[in-house]
Design an enzyme around this catalytic site. Structure first.
Site, PDB file in Angstrom:
ATOM      1  N   SER A 153       0.848  -1.189   0.000  1.00 46.93           N
ATOM      2  CA  SER A 153       0.000   0.000   0.000  1.00 46.93           C
ATOM      3  C   SER A 153       0.890   1.247   0.000  1.00 46.93           C
ATOM      4  O   SER A 153       1.658   1.462  -0.930  1.00 46.93           O
ATOM      5  CB  SER A 153      -0.946  -0.039   1.207  1.00 46.93           C
ATOM      6  OG  SER A 153      -1.910   0.981   1.135  1.00 46.93           O
ATOM      7  N   GLU A 207      -1.701  -3.339  -8.207  1.00 47.97           N
ATOM      8  CA  GLU A 207      -2.932  -3.608  -7.448  1.00 47.97           C
ATOM      9  C   GLU A 207      -3.523  -2.280  -7.025  1.00 47.97           C
ATOM     10  O   GLU A 207      -2.859  -1.242  -7.072  1.00 47.97           O
ATOM     11  CB  GLU A 207      -2.650  -4.516  -6.254  1.00 47.97           C
ATOM     12  CG  GLU A 207      -1.719  -3.930  -5.196  1.00 47.97           C
ATOM     13  CD  GLU A 207      -2.411  -3.145  -4.098  1.00 47.97           C
ATOM     14  OE1 GLU A 207      -3.604  -3.378  -3.839  1.00 47.97           O
ATOM     15  OE2 GLU A 207      -1.759  -2.263  -3.506  1.00 47.97           O
ATOM     16  N   HIS A 259      -4.720  -5.640  -1.551  1.00 54.02           N
ATOM     17  CA  HIS A 259      -5.665  -5.322  -0.484  1.00 54.02           C
ATOM     18  C   HIS A 259      -6.798  -6.345  -0.338  1.00 54.02           C
ATOM     19  O   HIS A 259      -7.798  -6.066   0.335  1.00 54.02           O
ATOM     20  CB  HIS A 259      -6.262  -3.937  -0.718  1.00 54.02           C
ATOM     21  CG  HIS A 259      -5.303  -2.808  -0.449  1.00 54.02           C
ATOM     22  ND1 HIS A 259      -4.333  -2.442  -1.354  1.00 54.02           N
ATOM     23  CD2 HIS A 259      -5.164  -1.975   0.610  1.00 54.02           C
ATOM     24  CE1 HIS A 259      -3.643  -1.417  -0.863  1.00 54.02           C
ATOM     25  NE2 HIS A 259      -4.127  -1.116   0.322  1.00 54.02           N
TER      26      HIS A 259
END
Length: 301
Positions: A109, A203, A273
């Site tokens: 992230s 992602e 995630h």
């Protein structure tokens, strides 16, 4: 690309959050996981600190990261939370000592900023993997076991189911990547990802369809797909529909951005995630093979 030394029982590992605050119960669970792996967790000053949504002030988080990077006794540093915050401090961090005594940096992230920085500026590998905050949804053995394998240098090979949008091919290169929006936001900075000759992992979470498309178009126009040797697409989670509807699924949006190229493409890799977040070693050599039967990803350690 330099691979830091792999871990062995008894090694000390740092635990910090350079981004958002992490609830204490998940820190406690992480500490126990590390102890079960016969590692010695060392908590940073950002653990337990809070400043708005952040794990302490910018100064505290920057100093905490600096201390962890400079600490010769630590063999890895694990980020506990994503969200936002690394971009506010990373240009103030001195990586000189880390360059000559590299250790594994772990997270995903917002940690994409760290991954891209240490690979692009220093040529040092890092690990894209699960974090303490993910324990809120429960312990996922697949995620944590692959992180353990990556840290200890054990064999890391994956099989992925076939996907209608896959493009067949075989490629070998080092891997880079992370969260699409973060990679896009890093363009033009010293942390900008270098995708040339690399296998790229992408992602995303929580964006609108049109915004996902805009990030990909921006990366494309910046030449980030031009010399890629392969693409692995992870979880595209909670991508919210536009009004009126955009007219494509998140996977179709990604495909639309790369369909004109000829490198192999693998959709549906369980990382990011989603519920399962399998570890990837950014900067390590990896072989990607995509066929009608599915895809395989094998890291060469």
């Amino acid at each position: 690309m330099i691979l830091p030394p792999f871990l062995k029982p008894g090694d000390k590992v740092g635990v910090i959050s350079t981004s958002n605050y992490t609830e204490q119960p998940y820190i406690d669970q992480l500490v126990q996981i590390l102890k079960d792996w016969q590692l010695v967790p060392v908590l940073g000053r950002s653990i337990g600190a809070r400043h708005g949504s952040f794990a302490g002030s910018d100064t505290l988080r920057k100093d905490d990261l600096q201390e962890m990077l400079d600490n010769d006794q630590l063999k890895a540093v694990l980020e506990t939370m994503g969200g936002y915050g690394i971009v506010r401090v990373i240009e103030q961090v001195n990586f000189n000592k880390f360059k000559y005594g590299p250790k594994w940096l772990v997270g995903y992230s917002d940690t994409t900023f760290l991954h891209s920085h240490v690979q692009g500026m220093l040529g040092i590998a890092s690990i894209h993997a699960t974090m303490a905050a993910d324990l809120e949804a429960g312990y996922q053995a697949q995620s944590w076991e692959t992180l353990r394998k990556a840290l200890f240098g054990e064999s890391l090979t994956y099989q992925v189911k076939p996907h209608a949008l896959n493009r067949e091919g075989i490629s070998e290169a080092t891997m880079v990547g992370g969260t699409i929006s973060v990679l896009c936001n890093a363009k033009g900075t010293m942390t900008e990802v270098n995708t040339n000759g690399k296998i790229l992992f992408l992602e995303e979470v929580g964006e609108k369809h049109f915004r996902l498309d805009s990030y990909l178009m921006s990366l494309k126009q910046a030449g980030k797909f031009e010399y890629v040797k392969g693409l692995v697409v992870g979880d595209l989670v909670d991508i919210q529909e536009d009004e009126p509807p955009f007219g494509k699924t998140p996977e179709e949006i990604v495909w639309d951005a790369v369909k004109e190229y000829d490198f192999p493409v693998c959709f549906g890799f369980p990382a990011g995630h989603g519920q399962v977040n399998k570890a990837l070693i950014f900067g390590a050599p990896v072989k990607l093979k995509v066929s009608p039967k599915g895809a395989s990803l094998a890291f060469k350690l």
